[in-house]
Design a protein around this motif. Structure first.
Motif, PDB file in Angstrom:
ATOM      1  N   GLY A 202      -9.618   9.864  17.515  1.00 16.44           N
ATOM      2  CA  GLY A 202     -10.492   8.694  17.460  1.00 16.44           C
ATOM      3  C   GLY A 202     -10.320   7.815  16.243  1.00 16.44           C
ATOM      4  O   GLY A 202     -11.326   7.392  15.658  1.00 16.44           O
ATOM      5  N   PRO A 203      -9.078   7.523  15.793  1.00 13.67           N
ATOM      6  CA  PRO A 203      -8.940   6.670  14.611  1.00 13.67           C
ATOM      7  C   PRO A 203      -9.522   5.277  14.822  1.00 13.67           C
ATOM      8  O   PRO A 203      -9.967   4.638  13.873  1.00 13.67           O
ATOM      9  CB  PRO A 203      -7.427   6.621  14.380  1.00 13.67           C
ATOM     10  N   HIS A 204      -9.544   4.814  16.073  1.00 14.35           N
ATOM     11  CA  HIS A 204     -10.049   3.470  16.352  1.00 14.35           C
ATOM     12  C   HIS A 204     -11.561   3.386  16.204  1.00 14.35           C
ATOM     13  O   HIS A 204     -12.133   2.291  16.133  1.00 14.35           O
ATOM     14  CB  HIS A 204      -9.646   3.049  17.769  1.00 14.35           C
ATOM     15  N   THR A 205     -12.218   4.539  16.129  1.00 11.14           N
ATOM     16  CA  THR A 205     -13.683   4.544  15.986  1.00 11.14           C
ATOM     17  C   THR A 205     -14.109   4.758  14.534  1.00 11.14           C
ATOM     18  O   THR A 205     -15.311   4.817  14.246  1.00 11.14           O
ATOM     19  CB  THR A 205     -14.296   5.652  16.840  1.00 11.14           C
ATOM     20  N   SER A 206     -13.157   4.878  13.617  1.00  8.60           N
ATOM     21  CA  SER A 206     -13.459   5.225  12.228  1.00  8.60           C
ATOM     22  C   SER A 206     -13.171   4.052  11.292  1.00  8.60           C
ATOM     23  O   SER A 206     -12.297   3.221  11.566  1.00  8.60           O
ATOM     24  CB  SER A 206     -12.625   6.435  11.782  1.00  8.60           C
ATOM     25  N   ALA A 207     -13.903   4.023  10.192  1.00  9.34           N
ATOM     26  CA  ALA A 207     -13.556   3.117   9.084  1.00  9.34           C
ATOM     27  C   ALA A 207     -12.543   3.863   8.225  1.00  9.34           C
ATOM     28  O   ALA A 207     -12.907   4.769   7.469  1.00  9.34           O
ATOM     29  CB  ALA A 207     -14.801   2.763   8.286  1.00  9.34           C
ATOM     30  N   ASP A 208     -11.275   3.508   8.363  1.00 10.19           N
ATOM     31  CA  ASP A 208     -10.201   4.273   7.727  1.00 10.19           C
ATOM     32  C   ASP A 208     -10.100   3.903   6.245  1.00 10.19           C
ATOM     33  O   ASP A 208      -9.613   2.827   5.885  1.00 10.19           O
ATOM     34  CB  ASP A 208      -8.878   4.014   8.439  1.00 10.19           C
ATOM     35  N   LEU A 209     -10.526   4.813   5.393  1.00 14.47           N
ATOM     36  CA  LEU A 209     -10.543   4.539   3.961  1.00 14.47           C
ATOM     37  C   LEU A 209      -9.145   4.515   3.357  1.00 14.47           C
ATOM     38  O   LEU A 209      -8.947   3.961   2.276  1.00 14.47           O
ATOM     39  CB  LEU A 209     -11.405   5.573   3.240  1.00 14.47           C
ATOM     40  N   SER A 210      -8.157   5.103   4.017  1.00 12.64           N
ATOM     41  CA  SER A 210      -6.795   5.020   3.493  1.00 12.64           C
ATOM     42  C   SER A 210      -6.284   3.582   3.561  1.00 12.64           C
ATOM     43  O   SER A 210      -5.547   3.132   2.681  1.00 12.64           O
ATOM     44  CB  SER A 210      -5.864   5.957   4.260  1.00 12.64           C
ATOM     45  N   VAL A 211      -6.689   2.849   4.583  1.00 15.22           N
ATOM     46  CA  VAL A 211      -6.324   1.440   4.680  1.00 15.22           C
ATOM     47  C   VAL A 211      -7.006   0.646   3.574  1.00 15.22           C
ATOM     48  O   VAL A 211      -6.400  -0.198   2.903  1.00 15.22           O
ATOM     49  CB  VAL A 211      -6.697   0.869   6.063  1.00 15.22           C
ATOM     50  N   VAL A 212      -8.296   0.921   3.368  1.00 16.36           N
ATOM     51  CA  VAL A 212      -9.044   0.262   2.290  1.00 16.36           C
ATOM     52  C   VAL A 212      -8.379   0.544   0.945  1.00 16.36           C
ATOM     53  O   VAL A 212      -8.157  -0.367   0.145  1.00 16.36           O
ATOM     54  CB  VAL A 212     -10.510   0.752   2.269  1.00 16.36           C
ATOM     55  N   ALA A 213      -8.049   1.816   0.704  1.00 21.19           N
ATOM     56  CA  ALA A 213      -7.445   2.193  -0.571  1.00 21.19           C
ATOM     57  C   ALA A 213      -6.102   1.520  -0.772  1.00 21.19           C
ATOM     58  O   ALA A 213      -5.771   1.075  -1.882  1.00 21.19           O
ATOM     59  CB  ALA A 213      -7.295   3.715  -0.643  1.00 21.19           C
ATOM     60  N   GLY A 214      -5.307   1.445   0.302  1.00 21.98           N
ATOM     61  CA  GLY A 214      -3.999   0.797   0.172  1.00 21.98           C
ATOM     62  C   GLY A 214      -4.124  -0.648  -0.246  1.00 21.98           C
ATOM     63  O   GLY A 214      -3.425  -1.112  -1.172  1.00 21.98           O
ATOM     64  N   HIS A 215      -5.001  -1.401   0.407  1.00 19.06           N
ATOM     65  CA  HIS A 215      -5.209  -2.799   0.035  1.00 19.06           C
ATOM     66  C   HIS A 215      -5.762  -2.918  -1.384  1.00 19.06           C
ATOM     67  O   HIS A 215      -5.352  -3.791  -2.158  1.00 19.06           O
ATOM     68  CB  HIS A 215      -6.168  -3.465   1.025  1.00 19.06           C
ATOM     69  N   PHE A 216      -6.698  -2.034  -1.706  1.00 20.92           N
ATOM     70  CA  PHE A 216      -7.322  -2.088  -3.034  1.00 20.92           C
ATOM     71  C   PHE A 216      -6.304  -1.808  -4.135  1.00 20.92           C
ATOM     72  O   PHE A 216      -6.251  -2.515  -5.151  1.00 20.92           O
ATOM     73  CB  PHE A 216      -8.478  -1.097  -3.114  1.00 20.92           C
ATOM     74  N   LEU A 217      -5.472  -0.784  -3.958  1.00 21.34           N
ATOM     75  CA  LEU A 217      -4.476  -0.443  -4.973  1.00 21.34           C
ATOM     76  C   LEU A 217      -3.493  -1.585  -5.194  1.00 21.34           C
ATOM     77  O   LEU A 217      -3.130  -1.894  -6.340  1.00 21.34           O
ATOM     78  CB  LEU A 217      -3.734   0.833  -4.567  1.00 21.34           C
ATOM     79  N   LEU A 218      -3.046  -2.210  -4.115  1.00 28.35           N
ATOM     80  CA  LEU A 218      -2.155  -3.357  -4.266  1.00 28.35           C
ATOM     81  C   LEU A 218      -2.884  -4.537  -4.901  1.00 28.35           C
ATOM     82  O   LEU A 218      -2.321  -5.262  -5.735  1.00 28.35           O
ATOM     83  CB  LEU A 218      -1.574  -3.757  -2.911  1.00 28.35           C
ATOM     84  N   GLY A 219      -4.153  -4.723  -4.521  1.00 27.61           N
ATOM     85  CA  GLY A 219      -4.921  -5.816  -5.091  1.00 27.61           C
ATOM     86  C   GLY A 219      -5.139  -5.678  -6.585  1.00 27.61           C
ATOM     87  O   GLY A 219      -5.141  -6.672  -7.314  1.00 27.61           O
TER      88      GLY A 219
END
Length: 400
Positions: A202-219
């Motif tokens: 069910g990845p489509h039902t979750s707020a995936d924090l790895s995606v958030v972290a990836g954007h944040f680290l690059l930002g």
């Protein structure tokens, strides 16, 4: 050998043994009970007035000159170790797993003890020297804690002086600069929170924090380059990332933490990078349906050397090693030291002493697992402290 170095070398084998004993038994901030005990016992054995348990583990030794004088100075050394594992295998390597003197504080303590021993034997100066052994420099606020314990009310100082090992400089060299020399040192902690979920079903039902972290680290990497003015200096580095469980690789974590350090030389840049870290965290979390809690705090403000005290420190170093071995325009350093908080209430100067660096055991820079304070720097540092007393209190150490 200069007269100062000759005097400073008299007990250097004893001081080196103390230094290696402290290195082998490292203690973290406000836990330096064994180290403080060694300092107290040595100072008392040399006939020096001692006050201990200042800010829990801090120690001050007071030496009064035999010639009358009203001036008093403070000489400061830090005592605490770092929470890291040592990779050296020599006989005096850390005996405590996860604890290491990787910043040279064992050497700082030893050099000040060496100066204390000489000054106790030869009190040919005017006024008073306070030997300040500070706990908890490594991010725990030891300098502020000592001042909150009435350090300067109990031990008045007209000027204060600090010194730190600096492997970037070759052995036998000293370096300093007037005005701002070291950066403000801060920390940030960001905790991202989401729903978590099944990473396979069910990845489509979750707020995936790895995606958030990836954007944040690059930002984070764009803040200095695209927000801080080009002529200013700032650093943002990540030191910890944590989420999930290595035994549950099919689970999207519901909590992810990213923490790190911030450095800057002005209050404007300090506030700027705080606000941008917060904005990045909140924006990227919201984009994935998560939330962010951000904390930013500063452990030390920029370290600013008083010009007049710096002139005295420069003259003291020149008397030890000569003008060619002393740098008076050292480039600014993005490391920080909480001695700056003492220097905000008393004029002072902070000198760097060359430690040299090399490959392998005992080499490298501070805060690395192979670092060890270079014992060959001990007589140089002791001589510098004696020279400060000569300059500030009309001392006659090293005179023919």
């Amino acid at each position: 050998m200069s007269g100062l170095l000759e005097v400073a070398s008299r007990h250097v084998d004893e001081i080196a043994a103390i230094r290696r004993d402290i290195h082998a038994n490292p203690e973290l901030g406000f836990e330096e009970n064994r180290t403080a005990g060694i300092i107290v016992s040595k100072l008392q054995a040399w006939g020096i007035d001692v006050t201990d348990r200042i800010a829990k583990t801090g120690v001050v030794g007071t030496i009064r000159g035999r010639r009358p004088g009203t001036r008093s100075i403070g000489l400061r050394a830090d005592m605490d170790a770092l929470a890291m594992c040592e990779l050296n295998s020599f006989a005096h390597a850390s005996s405590t797993p996860g604890r290491m003197h990787a910043c040279g504080h064992d050497g700082h303590t030893a050099m000040l003890l060496g100066a204390a021993q000489v000054l106790a034997e030869n009190r040919d100066f005017e006024g008073t020297v306070h030997l300040i052994f500070q706990p908890a420099e490594e991010g725990c606020g030891g300098a502020l804690a000592m001042m909150s314990d009435a350090l300067f009310e109990r031990f008045p100082c007209d000027r204060i002086f600090g010194m730190h090992s600096y492997p970037v400089l070759p052995l036998g060299k000293f370096g300093i600069r007037k005005n701002a020399m070291m950066a403000a040192s801060g920390r940030f902690q960001v905790v991202f929170t989401g729903s978590g979920g099944h990473g396979g079903e069910g990845p489509h039902t979750s707020a995936d924090l790895s995606v958030v972290a990836g954007h944040f680290l690059l930002g984070l990497q764009t803040i200095v380059g695209r927000n801080v003015p080009p002529m200013e200096t700032a650093i943002i580095s990540v030191g910890h990332i944590g989420a999930g469980d290595p035994n549950a690789l099919n689970v999207i974590p519901a909590r992810l933490q990213i923490s790190g350090t911030m450095r800057a030389f002005t209050s404007e840049v300090q506030r700027l990078i705080e606000s941008r870290i917060t904005a990045h965290a909140e924006t990227f979390a919201q984009s994935e349906g998560a939330s962010a809690e951000v904390k930013c705090w500063w452990l030390a403000e920029p370290l600013v050397n008083d010009p007049a005290a710096t002139d005295s420190a420069l003259a003291a170093a020149v008397d030890v090693v000569g003008a060619d071995a002393v740098t008076d325009d050292l480039p600014r350093i993005t490391a920080g030291d909480d001695f700056e908080s003492m220097m905000r209430v008393r004029p002072g100067a902070y000198m760097l002493i060359g430690n040299g660096r090399h490959e392998g055991e005992g080499g490298g820079n501070v805060h690395t697992p192979n670092y060890d304070f270079n014992d060959q720097a001990l007589p140089l540092g002791i001589a510098y402290w004696l020279s400060i007393v000569n300059k500030e209190l009309d001392g006659r150490m090293g005179s023919a």
